[in-house]
Design an enzyme around this catalytic site. Sequence first.
Site, PDB file in Angstrom:
ATOM      1  N   ASP A  13       0.816  -1.219   0.000  1.00 15.59           N
ATOM      2  CA  ASP A  13       0.000   0.000   0.000  1.00 15.59           C
ATOM      3  C   ASP A  13       0.850   1.270   0.000  1.00 15.59           C
ATOM      4  O   ASP A  13       0.429   2.299   0.523  1.00 15.59           O
ATOM      5  CB  ASP A  13      -0.966   0.023   1.195  1.00 15.59           C
ATOM      6  CG  ASP A  13      -1.775  -1.254   1.327  1.00 15.59           C
ATOM      7  OD1 ASP A  13      -2.399  -1.649   0.324  1.00 15.59           O
ATOM      8  OD2 ASP A  13      -1.775  -1.862   2.410  1.00 15.59           O
ATOM      9  N   HIS A  41      -4.456  -2.075  -6.301  1.00 14.90           N
ATOM     10  CA  HIS A  41      -3.824  -0.788  -6.530  1.00 14.90           C
ATOM     11  C   HIS A  41      -4.807   0.157  -7.204  1.00 14.90           C
ATOM     12  O   HIS A  41      -5.574  -0.216  -8.076  1.00 14.90           O
ATOM     13  CB  HIS A  41      -2.517  -0.903  -7.328  1.00 14.90           C
ATOM     14  CG  HIS A  41      -2.567  -1.824  -8.502  1.00 14.90           C
ATOM     15  ND1 HIS A  41      -2.326  -3.171  -8.408  1.00 14.90           N
ATOM     16  CD2 HIS A  41      -2.818  -1.584  -9.804  1.00 14.90           C
ATOM     17  CE1 HIS A  41      -2.414  -3.727  -9.604  1.00 14.90           C
ATOM     18  NE2 HIS A  41      -2.722  -2.782 -10.459  1.00 14.90           N
TER      19      HIS A  41
END
Length: 429
Positions: A13, A41
């Site tokens: 992340d 993503h």
Amino acid sequence: MSSVVVVGTQWGDEGKGKITDFLSEHAEVVARYQGGNNAGHTIVFNGVKYKLHLIPSGIFYKEKICVIGNGMVVDPKALLVELKYLHDRGVSTDNLRISNRAHVILPYHLKQDELEEERKGDNKIGTTKKGIGPAYMDKAARIGIRMADLLDREAFKEKLERNLAEKNRLFEKMYDAEGFNVDEIFEEYYEYGQQIAQYVCDTSVVLNDALDEGRRVLFEGAQGVMLDIDQGTYPFVTSSNPVAGGVTIGSGVGPSKIKRVVGVCKAYTSRVGDGPFPTELHDEIGQQIREVGREYGTTTGRPRRVGWFDSVVVRHARRVSGLTDLSLNSIDVLTGIPTVKICVAYKYNGEVLDEVPANLNILAKCEPVYEELPGWTEDITGVKSLEELPENARHYVERVSQLTGIPLAMFSVGPDRSQTNIVRNVYGI
């Protein structure tokens, strides 16, 4: 020949998708080499936000080949959902290629993942329950089903029957759960295979031909170094190798062809799931970072744990991935915090540790040693160069680069690709 690998330096992340999308502009091939749809993503392209889990970030550029490499595990059902998601938004996927050696996630992997997490109770790993771990287990046990098998009606049926005989016994005896019907899975998933057959090929040939022709190839890592099964906080890790070395195994490209490795990190740290997290914040500053940074998982929606930047972790990532360049994201999220902190070492039983301990019992008891820096209040979201940053923000960025030992190549001051700024070109062009 110009090849660049993008890897996460923390627990995932970090904004790799955005950086990959940004670097895709000058790449001619974009490839993923490990993981599956457990990785999420978010990409903003032409002002539109897209959330992808399997397909490489370069898919939005029609002229660029996008590769799902042999090191990935692919859920055909999830892939078809993602393909439809893109098609419904007018995005062509004719430039997608899927390795015929990539392993397939099947319904029994999903069920095994969920049942095993339930069985472990308080000792659970905190998986995304996408079947990733069980699929990699079958791969290591040499009973996995690959894309090439999925497209071969006879081979798929034979291997599925053999596997389900074992899996159904496992579900019934160990978990007291119902098994699966061979014919139902076979018909459903064989049809899925036919729908994606147009994309399946030997992607190692595609990638090596591109490199031999001097084309620019970008390798997109998922998760992060601290989630690597060998180099991460084991067992609170994924089942593959996000480190740069995973490229050679997961794409069929030799190590001599890897030229640059970009380590992506946020200006703070975040983590989803369980496991030690030395710089974790439980106070109002932590909540502020979570809300301003929108720290909720792309795949799970779970609130991410957040903490101060940990240079010990990123130095570890530099060493095990051979990082040549640093991309520092989300600097803007720290705006307004009076004093910002960087972890420079750990303290355990009075001893100062400069490296991440392999023993998680030790790591869990480590206290961070902080360096404090003055914060900034100015709006930096429109900044276009390092020189335009307020003095305190610029000093923070420079200090991160110094402490990690990685030269700064780019930095971001917001979620849009236009808010990513180049300090030096990683392609050398």
